[in-house]
Design a protein around this motif. Sequence first.
Motif, PDB file in Angstrom:
ATOM      1  N   LYS A  46       0.936  -1.081  -0.128  1.00  0.00           N
ATOM      2  CA  LYS A  46      -0.004  -0.036  -0.065  1.00  0.00           C
ATOM      3  C   LYS A  46       0.933   1.207  -0.108  1.00  0.00           C
ATOM      4  CE  LYS A  46      -4.134  -1.894   2.131  1.00  0.00           C
ATOM      5  NZ  LYS A  46      -4.261  -2.680   1.073  1.00  0.00           N
ATOM      6  N   ASP A  72       1.334   5.301   0.527  1.00  0.00           N
ATOM      7  CA  ASP A  72       0.834   6.618   1.125  1.00  0.00           C
ATOM      8  C   ASP A  72       0.562   7.828   0.048  1.00  0.00           C
ATOM      9  OD1 ASP A  72       0.022   8.544   2.643  1.00  0.00           O
ATOM     10  OD2 ASP A  72       1.976   8.534   3.841  1.00  0.00           O
ATOM     11  N   ASN A 116      -3.440   8.890   2.076  1.00  0.00           N
ATOM     12  CA  ASN A 116      -4.369   7.366   1.939  1.00  0.00           C
ATOM     13  C   ASN A 116      -3.538   6.516   1.669  1.00  0.00           C
ATOM     14  OD1 ASN A 116      -6.853   8.749   2.723  1.00  0.00           O
ATOM     15  ND2 ASN A 116      -7.174   9.359   0.561  1.00  0.00           N
ATOM     16  N   LEU A 117      -3.580   5.261   2.417  1.00  0.00           N
ATOM     17  CA  LEU A 117      -2.969   4.261   2.031  1.00  0.00           C
ATOM     18  C   LEU A 117      -3.658   3.572   1.217  1.00  0.00           C
ATOM     19  CD1 LEU A 117      -1.946   2.563   5.323  1.00  0.00           C
ATOM     20  CD2 LEU A 117      -0.317   3.644   3.752  1.00  0.00           C
ATOM     21  N   ALA A 173       7.329   2.172  -0.227  1.00  0.00           N
ATOM     22  CA  ALA A 173       6.178   1.234   0.228  1.00  0.00           C
ATOM     23  C   ALA A 173       6.551  -0.117   0.106  1.00  0.00           C
ATOM     24  CB  ALA A 173       4.691   1.573  -0.665  1.00  0.00           C
TER      25      ALA A 173
END
Length: 188
Positions: A45, A47, A51-52, A85
Amino acid sequence: MDRQDTKRHLEEVKNAMSEAVEHLKNELVKIRAGKADPSMLKGVKVDYYGNLTPLNQVANIIASDAHTIAIQPWDKSTIPLIEKAILNANLGFNPDNNGEVVRVNVPPLTEERRKELVKQAKNEGENTRISIRNSRRDANEELKKMEKDGLSEDLRHDAEDDVQKLTDDFNKKIDELLDQKEKDIMKI
């Protein structure tokens, strides 16, 4: 209490067991088998503006060859976020980029690492078997309660037999999934 109640109960049990096997499939996908596969990055995921966001929603992911996954972000400014990520996901990959595409090299597996991955897959399989057994136990307890509430003893025995057949079928599916995964991991 009648046959309809037991059928409804068996459907619930079947759904719970199906969910357990689906979970196993998802976990096995995360265990790499030596060749590059975009699904290896499934849980990553990014960022993205606070929001992830799943990686596949901010970039196109392909296996460009047997040892490389190429990630083409839709917004080039996300390249550092994508690299971070992937590193934070602790998948053992070191991403690099050329300003356009993030590449992840999937190193070949050693024999020792292959054996560890097989062990990890079997552990996931055992966790799924435990979940299946728990579903069987819960189902049989519920059938005993249903018998106290008026279900005939014959119907309860028939339903318990059906629960056992479901358990056997799902355990067979687990064995098949694990055998296939072991073949994939051990294949050089």
